[in-house]
Scaffold this motif. Sequence first.
Motif, mmCIF file in Angstrom:
data_model
loop_
_atom_site.group_PDB
_atom_site.id
_atom_site.type_symbol
_atom_site.label_atom_id
_atom_site.label_comp_id
_atom_site.label_asym_id
_atom_site.label_seq_id
_atom_site.Cartn_x
_atom_site.Cartn_y
_atom_site.Cartn_z
ATOM 1 N N GLY A 1 -3.154 9.346 7.699
ATOM 2 C CA GLY A 1 -1.864 10.157 7.847
ATOM 3 C C GLY A 1 -0.858 9.540 8.832
ATOM 4 N N ALA A 2 0.329 9.965 8.899
ATOM 5 C CA ALA A 2 1.388 9.450 9.719
ATOM 6 C C ALA A 2 1.883 8.137 9.047
ATOM 7 C CB ALA A 2 1.021 9.472 11.317
ATOM 8 N N TYR A 3 2.182 8.040 7.960
ATOM 9 C CA TYR A 3 2.556 6.576 7.377
ATOM 10 C C TYR A 3 3.795 6.635 6.870
ATOM 11 C CZ TYR A 3 1.323 9.602 3.147
ATOM 12 O OH TYR A 3 1.186 10.325 2.282
ATOM 13 N N GLU A 4 4.593 7.924 6.600
ATOM 14 C CA GLU A 4 5.806 7.842 6.036
ATOM 15 C C GLU A 4 7.023 8.201 7.141
ATOM 16 O OE1 GLU A 4 8.348 10.980 3.065
ATOM 17 O OE2 GLU A 4 6.352 10.814 2.806
ATOM 18 N N PRO A 5 8.044 7.483 7.164
ATOM 19 C CA PRO A 5 8.420 6.572 6.097
ATOM 20 C C PRO A 5 7.801 5.191 6.351
ATOM 21 C CG PRO A 5 10.120 6.483 7.693
ATOM 22 C CD PRO A 5 9.113 7.641 8.038
ATOM 23 N N GLU A 6 7.230 4.661 5.268
ATOM 24 C CA GLU A 6 6.582 3.415 5.639
ATOM 25 C C GLU A 6 7.201 2.173 5.960
ATOM 26 O OE1 GLU A 6 4.172 2.579 1.776
ATOM 27 O OE2 GLU A 6 4.160 4.752 1.177
ATOM 28 N N TRP A 7 8.386 1.928 5.771
ATOM 29 C CA TRP A 7 9.515 0.902 6.483
ATOM 30 C C TRP A 7 9.128 1.051 7.974
ATOM 31 C CZ3 TRP A 7 13.150 1.661 9.884
ATOM 32 C CH2 TRP A 7 13.513 3.271 9.913
ATOM 33 N N PHE A 8 8.665 2.258 8.557
ATOM 34 C CA PHE A 8 8.954 2.591 9.900
ATOM 35 C C PHE A 8 7.429 2.254 10.285
ATOM 36 C CE2 PHE A 8 8.799 5.079 13.626
ATOM 37 C CZ PHE A 8 9.898 4.347 14.615
ATOM 38 N N MET A 9 6.518 3.029 9.828
ATOM 39 C CA MET A 9 5.129 3.250 10.306
ATOM 40 C C MET A 9 4.065 2.132 9.735
ATOM 41 S SD MET A 9 5.050 5.972 11.810
ATOM 42 C CE MET A 9 6.088 7.663 12.223
ATOM 43 N N GLY A 10 4.643 1.426 8.740
ATOM 44 C CA GLY A 10 3.793 0.370 8.266
ATOM 45 C C GLY A 10 2.978 -0.487 9.067
ATOM 46 N N THR A 11 3.311 -0.838 10.203
ATOM 47 C CA THR A 11 2.777 -1.699 10.795
ATOM 48 C C THR A 11 1.590 -1.162 12.019
ATOM 49 O OG1 THR A 11 4.305 -1.898 12.717
ATOM 50 C CG2 THR A 11 4.413 -3.695 11.019
ATOM 51 N N GLN A 12 1.757 0.288 12.085
ATOM 52 C CA GLN A 12 0.989 0.953 12.935
ATOM 53 C C GLN A 12 0.177 1.994 12.340
ATOM 54 O OE1 GLN A 12 3.677 3.717 15.479
ATOM 55 N NE2 GLN A 12 5.053 2.529 14.263
ATOM 56 N N HIS A 13 0.436 2.403 11.100
ATOM 57 C CA HIS A 13 -0.501 3.371 10.600
ATOM 58 C C HIS A 13 -0.658 3.020 9.088
ATOM 59 C CE1 HIS A 13 1.023 6.715 13.679
ATOM 60 N NE2 HIS A 13 0.307 6.222 13.924
ATOM 61 N N MET A 14 -1.692 3.268 8.566
ATOM 62 C CA MET A 14 -1.995 3.061 7.155
ATOM 63 C C MET A 14 -1.688 4.191 6.178
ATOM 64 S SD MET A 14 -5.784 1.345 7.329
ATOM 65 C CE MET A 14 -6.496 2.165 8.478
ATOM 66 N N THR A 15 -1.368 3.843 5.058
ATOM 67 C CA THR A 15 -1.383 4.901 3.767
ATOM 68 C C THR A 15 -2.712 5.050 3.506
ATOM 69 O OG1 THR A 15 -1.300 3.052 2.217
ATOM 70 C CG2 THR A 15 0.964 3.790 2.982
ATOM 71 N N PRO A 16 -2.875 6.096 2.756
ATOM 72 C CA PRO A 16 -4.198 6.501 2.297
ATOM 73 C C PRO A 16 -4.878 5.092 1.288
ATOM 74 C CG PRO A 16 -2.694 8.591 1.963
ATOM 75 C CD PRO A 16 -2.092 7.392 2.553
ATOM 76 N N GLU A 17 -3.884 4.632 0.551
ATOM 77 C CA GLU A 17 -4.279 3.556 -0.161
ATOM 78 C C GLU A 17 -4.879 2.230 0.807
ATOM 79 O OE1 GLU A 17 -1.333 5.995 -2.433
ATOM 80 O OE2 GLU A 17 -1.517 5.037 -0.427
ATOM 81 N N GLU A 18 -4.108 1.975 1.892
ATOM 82 C CA GLU A 18 -4.393 0.746 2.497
ATOM 83 C C GLU A 18 -5.780 1.148 3.407
ATOM 84 O OE1 GLU A 18 -0.272 -1.040 3.729
ATOM 85 O OE2 GLU A 18 -0.750 0.990 4.870
ATOM 86 N N ALA A 19 -5.915 2.560 3.605
ATOM 87 C CA ALA A 19 -7.238 2.983 4.248
ATOM 88 C C ALA A 19 -8.293 2.713 3.482
ATOM 89 C CB ALA A 19 -6.898 4.370 4.892
#
Length: 325
Positions: free
Chosen positions: A240-258
């Motif tokens: 969780g805590a992945y949206e917006p991905e442009w902002f969170m992408g380097t610090q939190h994974m999307t479920p797919e990335e997890a």
Amino acid sequence: MNRKRYRNLDPTARPATFSELVRWQKERFKKQKDMSFMIGQAPDKQQALLHTNQDKLTITWIGHSTFLIQLAGLTIVTDPVWASRMGVGRRLEEPGLSMDEIPSVDIILLSHSHYDHMDVPSLRKLKGTPAVLVPEGLGRKVRKLMKVNRVYELPWWGQVRIGPVEFHFVPAQHWTKRTLTDTNTSHWGGWIIRRHEENSSEAIHGSESIYFAGDSGYFQGFREIGEKFPDITYALMPIGAYEPEWFMGTQHMTPEEAIQAFMDVGASVFIPMHYGSFYLADDTTEEALNRLLSEWKRRGLENRDLKILKHGETLIHLFKDKNCN
């Protein structure tokens, strides 16, 4: 005095700038999300077992990144946060077990110093006289906060053995900050927890090994962790805590990335965390869970290898005889 500042393996993975934060908050103001979906509480909680257990491996989800893990007679708590609020927002759902319901704690594991992973009142109120294992740079602060001497400060790939259990601190892709001036002055990472074997050649691989990923964006380090620890049974992964991905992408994974990270480390069982307790970004509990389930199905992974715990639910490890097929 200049303090050491820690970095990620990927030097481009950095904390967001102030202008990026302002842009996100403007976007967030325009969004309206349905926050009514809840993971729920476990119908049958195992408080009695947790107070008497001396031999079973158990994993109990308290909420967010807080787990109560029991291994080889030790009671371990990860990133203890029983706080009812995070910033201005109230907790979405009560912790699975209250602090009064859990047994005395032997070990506290901290992944990093962010408030949703290191809550000072929770640290101070845990029962027992636990040893505290922290990332490099955080030891002095924790000793001062808790007034305890048994604080072990580890660098990436550092390890300590307490009783029959080994704790290995492994890399993650994240950052730290608690005040205006302490950005990245302590490190961040995950933990490998496993029973110590006197004769490693006789180790029962995968029987008692847990990977607590802490908080991380997706990075190539997951593969290295899997190579160094090829016997991971349970991977506790943030979704969780992945949206917006442009902002969170380097610090939190999307479920797919997890899920990809889970496959990189080569673990047997995926247990999701870092969702369902606080509204930290723009994704909801339902969105994170739906994306996880959709990707799990798309990849054709076995349902038995995904354990979605309710708050307060205890997973009890069932040992398999290594001589059996």
